[in-house]
Scaffold this motif. Structure first.
Motif, PDB file in Angstrom:
ATOM      1  N   HIS A   1       0.843  -1.182   0.000  1.00 17.65           N
ATOM      2  CA  HIS A   1       0.000   0.000   0.000  1.00 17.65           C
ATOM      3  C   HIS A   1       0.880   1.234   0.000  1.00 17.65           C
ATOM      4  O   HIS A   1       2.066   1.171   0.281  1.00 17.65           O
ATOM      5  N   GLY A   2       0.288   2.363  -0.298  1.00 21.99           N
ATOM      6  CA  GLY A   2       1.017   3.619  -0.320  1.00 21.99           C
ATOM      7  C   GLY A   2       0.756   4.365  -1.606  1.00 21.99           C
ATOM      8  O   GLY A   2       0.141   3.844  -2.534  1.00 21.99           O
ATOM      9  N   ILE A   3       1.218   5.614  -1.645  1.00 26.97           N
ATOM     10  CA  ILE A   3       1.112   6.395  -2.875  1.00 26.97           C
ATOM     11  C   ILE A   3       2.519   6.704  -3.363  1.00 26.97           C
ATOM     12  O   ILE A   3       3.445   6.954  -2.578  1.00 26.97           O
TER      13      ILE A   3
ATOM     14  N   MET B   1       3.673   5.451   2.828  1.00 28.98           N
ATOM     15  CA  MET B   1       2.826   4.387   3.353  1.00 28.98           C
ATOM     16  C   MET B   1       2.001   4.781   4.571  1.00 28.98           C
ATOM     17  O   MET B   1       0.889   4.300   4.752  1.00 28.98           O
ATOM     18  N   GLU B   2       2.559   5.643   5.439  1.00 31.19           N
ATOM     19  CA  GLU B   2       1.869   6.027   6.674  1.00 31.19           C
ATOM     20  C   GLU B   2       2.209   7.457   7.051  1.00 31.19           C
ATOM     21  O   GLU B   2       3.308   7.930   6.786  1.00 31.19           O
TER      22      GLU B   2
ATOM     23  N   ARG C   1      -2.582   4.540   7.791  1.00 29.43           N
ATOM     24  CA  ARG C   1      -2.208   4.005   6.482  1.00 29.43           C
ATOM     25  C   ARG C   1      -2.606   4.962   5.369  1.00 29.43           C
ATOM     26  O   ARG C   1      -3.686   5.550   5.402  1.00 29.43           O
ATOM     27  N   ILE C   2      -1.729   5.084   4.403  1.00 32.29           N
ATOM     28  CA  ILE C   2      -2.004   5.881   3.216  1.00 32.29           C
ATOM     29  C   ILE C   2      -2.188   4.907   2.058  1.00 32.29           C
ATOM     30  O   ILE C   2      -1.251   4.205   1.674  1.00 32.29           O
ATOM     31  N   VAL C   3      -3.407   4.863   1.530  1.00 29.35           N
ATOM     32  CA  VAL C   3      -3.714   3.944   0.444  1.00 29.35           C
ATOM     33  C   VAL C   3      -3.938   4.702  -0.862  1.00 29.35           C
ATOM     34  O   VAL C   3      -3.658   4.199  -1.939  1.00 29.35           O
ATOM     35  N   ASN C   4      -4.425   5.934  -0.744  1.00 28.62           N
ATOM     36  CA  ASN C   4      -4.725   6.719  -1.943  1.00 28.62           C
ATOM     37  C   ASN C   4      -4.497   8.199  -1.646  1.00 28.62           C
ATOM     38  O   ASN C   4      -4.180   8.581  -0.518  1.00 28.62           O
TER      39      ASN C   4
ATOM     40  N   ASP D   1      -6.461   9.768   1.286  1.00 28.17           N
ATOM     41  CA  ASP D   1      -5.856   9.493   2.593  1.00 28.17           C
ATOM     42  C   ASP D   1      -4.727  10.479   2.876  1.00 28.17           C
ATOM     43  O   ASP D   1      -4.593  10.996   3.988  1.00 28.17           O
TER      44      ASP D   1
END
Length: 79
Positions: A1-3, A26-27, A32-35, A38
């Motif tokens: 996950h992450g951008i 990622m965080e 959590r950073i998914v998109n 976020d």
């Protein structure tokens, strides 16, 4: 996950903290950073200059970095 970090301001907080092009964010402060949404929410909730911990993935390694989420640098608007 992450951008994926494909571009950033060389004088901005990310660069000062050690974030590099090609990293995956990622965080932010354990969230959590998914998109991109976020990420935008994390910026909003953590704005104000207080240091926060972020985690980035770089070349298969997770790196914790400290960053101050601040106002966009003035020279960034000239890009």
């Amino acid at each position: 996950h992450g951008i994926y970090v494909d571009d950033m301001y060389s004088t901005g907080p990310g660069a000062k903290a050690g974030v590099q092009r090609g990293d995956f964010l990622m965080e932010v402060n354990g969230a959590r950073i998914v998109n991109v949404v976020d990420f935008q929410q994390a910026l909003y909730y953590n704005f104000g200059g207080t240091p926060v911990q972020i985690k980035v993935s770089r070349a298969g390694k997770v790196l914790p970095l400290m960053i101050r989420i601040e106002k966009r640098p003035a020279d960034a608007n000239r890009r």
